[in-house]
Design a protein around this motif. Sequence first.
Motif, PDB file in Angstrom:
ATOM      1  N   VAL A  18      17.518   0.110   2.689  1.00 27.68           N
ATOM      2  CA  VAL A  18      16.558  -0.162   3.766  1.00 27.68           C
ATOM      3  C   VAL A  18      15.543   0.972   3.862  1.00 27.68           C
ATOM      4  O   VAL A  18      14.343   0.725   4.029  1.00 27.68           O
ATOM      5  CB  VAL A  18      17.291  -0.413   5.103  1.00 27.68           C
ATOM      6  N   ASP A  19      15.999   2.212   3.735  1.00 30.68           N
ATOM      7  CA  ASP A  19      15.070   3.358   3.755  1.00 30.68           C
ATOM      8  C   ASP A  19      14.062   3.249   2.612  1.00 30.68           C
ATOM      9  O   ASP A  19      12.867   3.479   2.803  1.00 30.68           O
ATOM     10  CB  ASP A  19      15.821   4.689   3.660  1.00 30.68           C
ATOM     11  N   ARG A  20      14.541   2.900   1.420  1.00 31.91           N
ATOM     12  CA  ARG A  20      13.632   2.752   0.274  1.00 31.91           C
ATOM     13  C   ARG A  20      12.624   1.640   0.527  1.00 31.91           C
ATOM     14  O   ARG A  20      11.442   1.775   0.208  1.00 31.91           O
ATOM     15  CB  ARG A  20      14.424   2.488  -1.004  1.00 31.91           C
ATOM     16  N   LEU A  21      13.086   0.537   1.112  1.00 30.56           N
ATOM     17  CA  LEU A  21      12.180  -0.576   1.408  1.00 30.56           C
ATOM     18  C   LEU A  21      11.132  -0.179   2.453  1.00 30.56           C
ATOM     19  O   LEU A  21       9.955  -0.516   2.296  1.00 30.56           O
ATOM     20  CB  LEU A  21      12.973  -1.797   1.884  1.00 30.56           C
ATOM     21  N   THR A  22      11.534   0.528   3.484  1.00 32.18           N
ATOM     22  CA  THR A  22      10.556   0.897   4.513  1.00 32.18           C
ATOM     23  C   THR A  22       9.561   1.929   3.972  1.00 32.18           C
ATOM     24  O   THR A  22       8.377   1.867   4.301  1.00 32.18           O
ATOM     25  CB  THR A  22      11.235   1.387   5.809  1.00 32.18           C
ATOM     26  N   ALA A  46      10.158  -0.642  -4.279  1.00 33.41           N
ATOM     27  CA  ALA A  46      11.386   0.057  -3.898  1.00 33.41           C
ATOM     28  C   ALA A  46      12.441   0.001  -5.002  1.00 33.41           C
ATOM     29  O   ALA A  46      13.479   0.658  -4.902  1.00 33.41           O
ATOM     30  CB  ALA A  46      11.953  -0.549  -2.618  1.00 33.41           C
ATOM     31  N   GLY A  47      12.183  -0.798  -6.031  1.00 38.82           N
ATOM     32  CA  GLY A  47      13.139  -0.912  -7.128  1.00 38.82           C
ATOM     33  C   GLY A  47      14.348  -1.764  -6.782  1.00 38.82           C
ATOM     34  O   GLY A  47      15.433  -1.529  -7.310  1.00 38.82           O
ATOM     35  N   ALA A  65       7.451  -4.153  11.485  1.00 32.82           N
ATOM     36  CA  ALA A  65       7.979  -3.829  12.817  1.00 32.82           C
ATOM     37  C   ALA A  65       9.118  -2.815  12.699  1.00 32.82           C
ATOM     38  O   ALA A  65       9.230  -1.898  13.520  1.00 32.82           O
ATOM     39  CB  ALA A  65       8.444  -5.099  13.531  1.00 32.82           C
ATOM     40  N   GLU A  66       9.939  -2.958  11.682  1.00 31.56           N
ATOM     41  CA  GLU A  66      11.034  -1.992  11.449  1.00 31.56           C
ATOM     42  C   GLU A  66      10.473  -0.610  11.131  1.00 31.56           C
ATOM     43  O   GLU A  66      11.003   0.395  11.607  1.00 31.56           O
ATOM     44  CB  GLU A  66      11.937  -2.483  10.315  1.00 31.56           C
ATOM     45  N   VAL A  67       9.419  -0.557  10.332  1.00 30.60           N
ATOM     46  CA  VAL A  67       8.784   0.730  10.017  1.00 30.60           C
ATOM     47  C   VAL A  67       8.339   1.406  11.314  1.00 30.60           C
ATOM     48  O   VAL A  67       8.592   2.594  11.535  1.00 30.60           O
ATOM     49  CB  VAL A  67       7.590   0.552   9.049  1.00 30.60           C
TER      50      VAL A  67
END
Length: 187
Positions: A18-22, A46-47, A65-67
């Motif tokens: 999730v961190d990589r995606l954000t 994000a791989g 929104a999560e970011v």
Amino acid sequence: MNMEATRRRLTEKQADTVDRLTRAALEVLAREGFAGLTVRMVAAAAGVGTATAYTYFSSKEHLVAEVFWRRLAATAAPIVDSPDRTERVLAVLRQTAMLVADEPALAGAVTSALLGTDPDVAHLRLRIGAEIRRRLIEALGPDADPDIVETLELLYAGALVRAGVGYASYAQIADRLEKSALRVLRG
């Protein structure tokens, strides 16, 4: 930082994904803007696989929104060592208004995302609103008038929509927000 996700609790590995995606969402936003951003692009940056990205985020609005939620949650409320509640409230409003001011692509995307109808966005909107409310109540003090709190929330929300759609810069909106809040707080 291992934050609880919108949809479920995360293992350490899931939290890393999730961190990589954000983080990747910010890169793609800067390059493509909100209109061009897709969950598929973010997943590639994000791989991770697209299906994996959709496991965590139901839409690009949910992702943005999560970011914003993570940015807000990671930013401590301003410490204003003043007995004057007005100074404390103005510091909270300015800090929150300026949270994404230096990132125009993110700022506009956050406005669009938070106005969406995705249920996961609605959940984050509530979390974001609750955190801002908590900070305002803390700044106002133990005898915070619920009507004043709600008025300040309405001012803040309206100000950020105006900034997000380009009516004025975030700095100009933050200045205007302070003026309006002063009218409310000082009668």
